[in-house]
Design an enzyme around this catalytic site. Structure first.
Site, PDB file in Angstrom:
ATOM      1  NE  ARG A   1      48.768  28.438  32.944  1.00 27.53           N
ATOM      2  CZ  ARG A   1      48.389  28.478  34.200  1.00 27.53           C
ATOM      3  NH1 ARG A   1      49.128  29.111  35.076  1.00 27.53           N
ATOM      4  NH2 ARG A   1      47.290  27.881  34.608  1.00 27.53           N
TER       5      ARG A   1
ATOM      6  CG  HIS B   1      48.157  37.068  34.591  1.00 27.59           C
ATOM      7  ND1 HIS B   1      48.559  37.074  35.901  1.00 27.59           N
ATOM      8  CD2 HIS B   1      47.285  36.035  34.477  1.00 27.59           C
ATOM      9  CE1 HIS B   1      47.962  36.105  36.566  1.00 27.59           C
ATOM     10  NE2 HIS B   1      47.185  35.444  35.720  1.00 27.59           N
TER      11      HIS B   1
ATOM     12  CE  LYS C   1      41.310  30.147  44.762  1.00 26.69           C
ATOM     13  NZ  LYS C   1      41.647  30.426  43.358  1.00 26.69           N
TER      14      LYS C   1
ATOM     15  CB  SER D   1      49.033  34.000  40.700  1.00 28.90           C
ATOM     16  OG  SER D   1      48.786  34.807  39.589  1.00 28.90           O
TER      17      SER D   1
HETATM   18  O1  PNS Z   1      42.857  33.489  37.279  1.00 33.43           O
HETATM   19  P1  PNS Z   1      41.851  32.392  37.430  1.00 33.43           P
HETATM   20  O2  PNS Z   1      41.552  32.150  38.902  1.00 33.43           O
HETATM   21  O3  PNS Z   1      42.239  31.142  36.702  1.00 33.43           O
HETATM   22  O4  PNS Z   1      40.499  32.933  36.739  1.00 33.43           O
HETATM   23  C1  PNS Z   1      39.311  32.177  36.753  1.00 33.43           C
HETATM   24  C2  PNS Z   1      38.123  33.111  36.541  1.00 33.43           C
HETATM   25  C3  PNS Z   1      38.126  34.182  37.628  1.00 33.43           C
HETATM   26  C4  PNS Z   1      38.256  33.776  35.187  1.00 33.43           C
HETATM   27  C5  PNS Z   1      36.828  32.266  36.604  1.00 33.43           C
HETATM   28  O5  PNS Z   1      36.795  31.580  37.815  1.00 33.43           O
HETATM   29  C6  PNS Z   1      35.591  33.134  36.473  1.00 33.43           C
HETATM   30  O6  PNS Z   1      35.220  33.511  35.380  1.00 33.43           O
HETATM   31  N1  PNS Z   1      34.960  33.473  37.628  1.00 33.43           N
HETATM   32  C7  PNS Z   1      33.807  34.358  37.663  1.00 33.43           C
HETATM   33  C8  PNS Z   1      32.531  33.619  38.109  1.00 33.43           C
HETATM   34  C9  PNS Z   1      31.917  32.888  36.926  1.00 33.43           C
HETATM   35  O7  PNS Z   1      31.519  33.502  35.956  1.00 33.43           O
HETATM   36  N2  PNS Z   1      31.876  31.554  37.062  1.00 33.43           N
HETATM   37  C10 PNS Z   1      31.375  30.687  36.016  1.00 33.43           C
HETATM   38  C11 PNS Z   1      32.494  30.317  35.048  1.00 33.43           C
HETATM   39  S1  PNS Z   1      31.909  29.347  33.721  1.00 33.43           S
END
Ligand code: PNS
Length: 167
Positions: free
Chosen positions: A91, A18, A42, A128
């Site tokens: 990744r 990150h 979560k 993570s």
């Molecule tokens: O670190 P992660 O869990 O892979 O990140 C995923 C994250 C938090 C970036 C994604 O789930 C997100 O953008 N969540 C916010 C809610 C949202 O906008 N959802 C629609 C995504 S198209």
């Protein structure tokens, strides 16, 4: 007019992969927002406030990184702060399907662009959840996370071990 981008994620906790993406984004943009997205369904190892404060401390030296939490849609966070670009690390090919779906959805919802940065190969296997699993089982993750995160992870695991288990 500042050029702004956001690096979003769960960051539970932030790891070196990150950090590599945030650092690279901070060289490309005037201001980089790190958005810790809250997922109420979560339960993480760290609270959202703990994640924010770790990232703030770790990125303080960059000078142009602003760390916040956000509950709700990422595109709303971007709209409220005039952020036109989301920066995400890729990744491996396995990341691509889901990242592409999210990028297309976010663009369709609001016109916000997503830029993919190829993860440094040194960090391509990092996540993570794997880091937490290895740390909980006693493995060495010191080369995968910043020192501050290693200390907090070690403390949190010790706290959990000391807690009486539920019947
Ligand atoms: O670190 P992660 O869990 O892979 O990140 C995923 C994250 C938090 C970036 C994604 O789930 C997100 O953008 N969540 C916010 C809610 C949202 O906008 N959802 C629609 C995504 S198209």
């Amino acid at each position: 007019m500042f050029r702004r981008a956001v690096c979003p994620g769960s960051f539970d906790p932030i790891h070196n992969g990150h950090l590599d993406i945030i650092e690279r984004a901070s060289r490309l943009y005037d201001v980089v927002h790190v958005a810790v997205l809250v997922n109420p369904s979560k339960k993480g190892m760290f609270s959202v406030d703990e994640r924010v404060s770790m990232i703030e401390e770790i990125t303080a030296g960059y000078g142009n990184v602003k760390v916040e939490s956000h509950q709700g849609l990422l595109v709303d966070y971007c709209r409220d702060r005039d952020i036109p670009a989301i920066v995400k690390g890729l990744r491996a090919v396995s990341d691509f399907d889901y990242e592409l779906q999210m990028a297309q959805m976010n663009y369709g919802l609001s016109g916000v662009e997503t830029l993919f940065v190829p993860t440094n190969p040194t960090y391509s296997f990092q996540s993570s959840s794997l880091i937490k699993e290895v740390a909980v089982l006693g493995g060495d993750v010191s080369h995968l996370v910043p020192d501050l995160v290693l200390r907090r992870l070690t403390e949190r695991i010790a706290e959990r071990r000391a807690q009486p288990t539920n019947p």
